[in-house]
Design a protein around this motif. Structure first.
Motif, PDB file in Angstrom:
ATOM      1  N   ARG A  76       0.832  -1.201   0.000  1.00 50.19           N
ATOM      2  CA  ARG A  76       0.000   0.000   0.000  1.00 50.19           C
ATOM      3  C   ARG A  76       0.869   1.254   0.000  1.00 50.19           C
ATOM      4  NH1 ARG A  76      -4.279  -1.729   4.763  1.00 50.19           N
ATOM      5  NH2 ARG A  76      -5.399  -3.342   3.564  1.00 50.19           N
ATOM      6  N   PRO A  77       0.466   2.267  -0.754  1.00 51.52           N
ATOM      7  CA  PRO A  77       1.255   3.499  -0.764  1.00 51.52           C
ATOM      8  C   PRO A  77       1.117   4.258   0.553  1.00 51.52           C
ATOM      9  CG  PRO A  77      -0.774   3.811  -1.991  1.00 51.52           C
ATOM     10  CD  PRO A  77      -0.711   2.345  -1.642  1.00 51.52           C
ATOM     11  N   THR A  78       2.145   5.015   0.898  1.00 50.16           N
ATOM     12  CA  THR A  78       2.067   5.906   2.041  1.00 50.16           C
ATOM     13  C   THR A  78       1.332   7.175   1.610  1.00 50.16           C
ATOM     14  OG1 THR A  78       4.144   5.081   2.947  1.00 50.16           O
ATOM     15  CG2 THR A  78       3.396   7.234   3.719  1.00 50.16           C
ATOM     16  N   VAL A  79       0.275   7.513   2.315  1.00 48.28           N
ATOM     17  CA  VAL A  79      -0.568   8.655   1.937  1.00 48.28           C
ATOM     18  C   VAL A  79      -0.274   9.837   2.847  1.00 48.28           C
ATOM     19  CG1 VAL A  79      -2.913   9.519   1.639  1.00 48.28           C
ATOM     20  CG2 VAL A  79      -2.379   7.126   1.093  1.00 48.28           C
ATOM     21  N   ILE A  80       0.174  10.935   2.235  1.00 46.38           N
ATOM     22  CA  ILE A  80       0.382  12.181   2.961  1.00 46.38           C
ATOM     23  C   ILE A  80      -0.717  13.154   2.546  1.00 46.38           C
ATOM     24  CG2 ILE A  80       1.934  14.100   3.444  1.00 46.38           C
ATOM     25  CD1 ILE A  80       4.264  12.327   2.662  1.00 46.38           C
ATOM     26  N   ASP A  96      -7.713   8.853  10.759  1.00 48.42           N
ATOM     27  CA  ASP A  96      -8.670   7.780  11.027  1.00 48.42           C
ATOM     28  C   ASP A  96      -9.176   7.147   9.736  1.00 48.42           C
ATOM     29  OD1 ASP A  96      -8.489   7.963  13.758  1.00 48.42           O
ATOM     30  OD2 ASP A  96     -10.316   9.163  14.021  1.00 48.42           O
ATOM     31  N   ALA A  97      -9.226   7.931   8.654  1.00 51.67           N
ATOM     32  CA  ALA A  97      -9.707   7.416   7.369  1.00 51.67           C
ATOM     33  C   ALA A  97      -8.672   6.549   6.665  1.00 51.67           C
ATOM     34  CB  ALA A  97     -10.120   8.571   6.457  1.00 51.67           C
ATOM     35  N   GLY A  98      -7.424   6.571   7.163  1.00 52.40           N
ATOM     36  CA  GLY A  98      -6.405   5.709   6.561  1.00 52.40           C
ATOM     37  C   GLY A  98      -5.173   6.417   6.053  1.00 52.40           C
ATOM     38  N   ALA A  99      -5.129   7.764   6.179  1.00 48.24           N
ATOM     39  CA  ALA A  99      -3.919   8.483   5.776  1.00 48.24           C
ATOM     40  C   ALA A  99      -2.801   8.183   6.766  1.00 48.24           C
ATOM     41  CB  ALA A  99      -4.194   9.981   5.717  1.00 48.24           C
ATOM     42  N   ASP A 100      -1.565   8.363   6.316  1.00 47.03           N
ATOM     43  CA  ASP A 100      -0.402   8.056   7.154  1.00 47.03           C
ATOM     44  C   ASP A 100       0.270   9.295   7.733  1.00 47.03           C
ATOM     45  OD1 ASP A 100      -0.082   5.035   6.566  1.00 47.03           O
ATOM     46  OD2 ASP A 100      -0.227   5.934   4.581  1.00 47.03           O
ATOM     47  N   ASP A 101       0.089  10.434   7.079  1.00 50.19           N
ATOM     48  CA  ASP A 101       0.784  11.638   7.499  1.00 50.19           C
ATOM     49  C   ASP A 101      -0.041  12.848   7.068  1.00 50.19           C
ATOM     50  OD1 ASP A 101       2.728  13.264   8.557  1.00 50.19           O
ATOM     51  OD2 ASP A 101       4.362  12.521   7.292  1.00 50.19           O
ATOM     52  N   TYR A 102       0.341  14.017   7.565  1.00 52.70           N
ATOM     53  CA  TYR A 102      -0.436  15.231   7.327  1.00 52.70           C
ATOM     54  C   TYR A 102       0.531  16.389   7.164  1.00 52.70           C
ATOM     55  CZ  TYR A 102      -5.025  17.565   7.702  1.00 52.70           C
ATOM     56  OH  TYR A 102      -6.192  18.243   7.452  1.00 52.70           O
ATOM     57  N   LEU A 103       0.346  17.173   6.119  1.00 54.78           N
ATOM     58  CA  LEU A 103       1.193  18.331   5.869  1.00 54.78           C
ATOM     59  C   LEU A 103       0.288  19.516   5.548  1.00 54.78           C
ATOM     60  CD1 LEU A 103       4.222  18.983   5.717  1.00 54.78           C
ATOM     61  CD2 LEU A 103       4.138  18.473   3.278  1.00 54.78           C
ATOM     62  N   VAL A 104       0.459  20.601   6.287  1.00 55.47           N
ATOM     63  CA  VAL A 104      -0.424  21.765   6.139  1.00 55.47           C
ATOM     64  C   VAL A 104       0.192  22.788   5.187  1.00 55.47           C
ATOM     65  CG1 VAL A 104      -1.561  23.673   7.350  1.00 55.47           C
ATOM     66  CG2 VAL A 104      -1.376  21.435   8.449  1.00 55.47           C
ATOM     67  N   LYS A 105      -0.605  23.246   4.232  1.00 59.05           N
ATOM     68  CA  LYS A 105      -0.177  24.306   3.321  1.00 59.05           C
ATOM     69  C   LYS A 105      -0.218  25.657   4.041  1.00 59.05           C
ATOM     70  CE  LYS A 105      -2.488  22.071  -0.619  1.00 59.05           C
ATOM     71  NZ  LYS A 105      -3.565  22.266  -1.621  1.00 59.05           N
ATOM     72  N   PRO A 106       0.688  26.567   3.700  1.00 54.62           N
ATOM     73  CA  PRO A 106       1.871  26.375   2.844  1.00 54.62           C
ATOM     74  C   PRO A 106       2.966  25.645   3.608  1.00 54.62           C
ATOM     75  CG  PRO A 106       1.847  28.593   3.707  1.00 54.62           C
ATOM     76  CD  PRO A 106       0.563  27.948   4.190  1.00 54.62           C
ATOM     77  N   TYR A 107       3.749  24.870   2.902  1.00 53.79           N
ATOM     78  CA  TYR A 107       4.797  24.077   3.543  1.00 53.79           C
ATOM     79  C   TYR A 107       6.119  24.302   2.820  1.00 53.79           C
ATOM     80  CZ  TYR A 107       3.640  21.052  -0.392  1.00 53.79           C
ATOM     81  OH  TYR A 107       3.386  20.576  -1.647  1.00 53.79           O
ATOM     82  N   ASP A 108       7.187  23.991   3.507  1.00 51.63           N
ATOM     83  CA  ASP A 108       8.523  24.100   2.933  1.00 51.63           C
ATOM     84  C   ASP A 108       8.778  22.874   2.060  1.00 51.63           C
ATOM     85  OD1 ASP A 108      11.305  24.033   2.433  1.00 51.63           O
ATOM     86  OD2 ASP A 108      11.720  25.128   4.277  1.00 51.63           O
ATOM     87  N   PRO A 109       9.141  23.052   0.786  1.00 52.01           N
ATOM     88  CA  PRO A 109       9.406  21.889  -0.077  1.00 52.01           C
ATOM     89  C   PRO A 109      10.443  20.941   0.508  1.00 52.01           C
ATOM     90  CG  PRO A 109       9.334  23.898  -1.384  1.00 52.01           C
ATOM     91  CD  PRO A 109       9.287  24.317   0.053  1.00 52.01           C
TER      92      PRO A 109
END
Length: 223
Positions: A76-80, A96-109
């Motif tokens: 399974r792919p890692t979902v960000i 809870d829905a199944g994502a693995d990570d969370y990144l809030v916009k705007p973010y540093d590349p």
């Protein structure tokens, strides 16, 4: 490493696409949920960068398909989740829905790159997905192909085609879907270009490995 970018903001999508390709990642870009589902159903991704607010639905609706299409849980792919929503409740719902990570916009590349590199290291430590057909061995994880004991050198476009075909051995892929794989490398790719690269793969791997399905497309001989 193959990445699916799901982002409807065109300027942002183009910027992220260009940045990730400059870091030697292979990236497919979907601008809506329907496009993302089409990619996810046919291509094995290592990571998915998933926006939540899409024009035709919420990004989280893609998660069940990503889980179902994986041949094994470890594949399974890692979902960000990448979104402007910064509430804790939104993060909890995404995880809870199944994502693995969370990144809030705007973010540093560079932060995004660090997370993708971590995924790459983890997946590199796992057993590779190796397919065999007669004398041909295809290691999708390491991107290594051998014909007998002889290593086969493939160009990026040849690998783009082979990865799609090898993602579902025996499944027919339409010409349109295979042309999409070439399009990420060259926006002028057309049906004639597809024929050229199919012919090159056959010369390198054997004419029997890739079967033409008249009026539909191509498939990799069931492994």
């Amino acid at each position: 490493m193959r990445i699916l970018l799901v982002e409807d903001d065109r300027p942002l999508g183009q910027a992220v696409l260009g940045y990730l390709k400059s870091k030697q990642f292979s990236v497919d870009w979907a601008e809506n949920l329907q496009q993302a589902k089409g990619f996810a159903a046919t291509v094995p991704y290592a990571a998915v960068l998933l926006d939540l607010n899409l024009p035709d639905g919420e990004g989280l609706h893609l998660l069940p398909l990503l889980h179902e299409s994986a041949a094994h849980p470890s594949a399974r792919p890692t979902v960000i989740v990448v979104t402007a929503r910064d509430q804790v409740s939104d993060r909890i719902r995404g995880l809870d829905a199944g994502a693995d990570d969370y990144l809030v916009k705007p973010y540093d590349p560079e932060e995004l790159l660090a997370r993708l590199r971590a995924i790459e290291r983890r997946r590199g430590s796992q057993a590779s997905s190796v397919l065999t057909c007669d004398a041909v061995t295809i290691d999708l994880g390491r991107e290594v192909v051998r014909n007998g004991t002889v290593p086969v050198v493939l160009t990026p476009k040849e690998w783009a085609l082979l990865r799609v075909l090898a993602s579902r051995p025996g499944q027919i892929f339409t010409r349109e879907r295979l042309q999409e794989a070439l399009y990420q490398w060259d926006a002028t790719s057309d049906s004639n270009t597809l024929e050229v690269f199919i012919s090159r793969l056959r010369r390198k791997l054997g004419s029997a490995l890739i079967e033409t399905v008249r009026g539909t497309g191509y498939r990799l001989t069931a492994l």
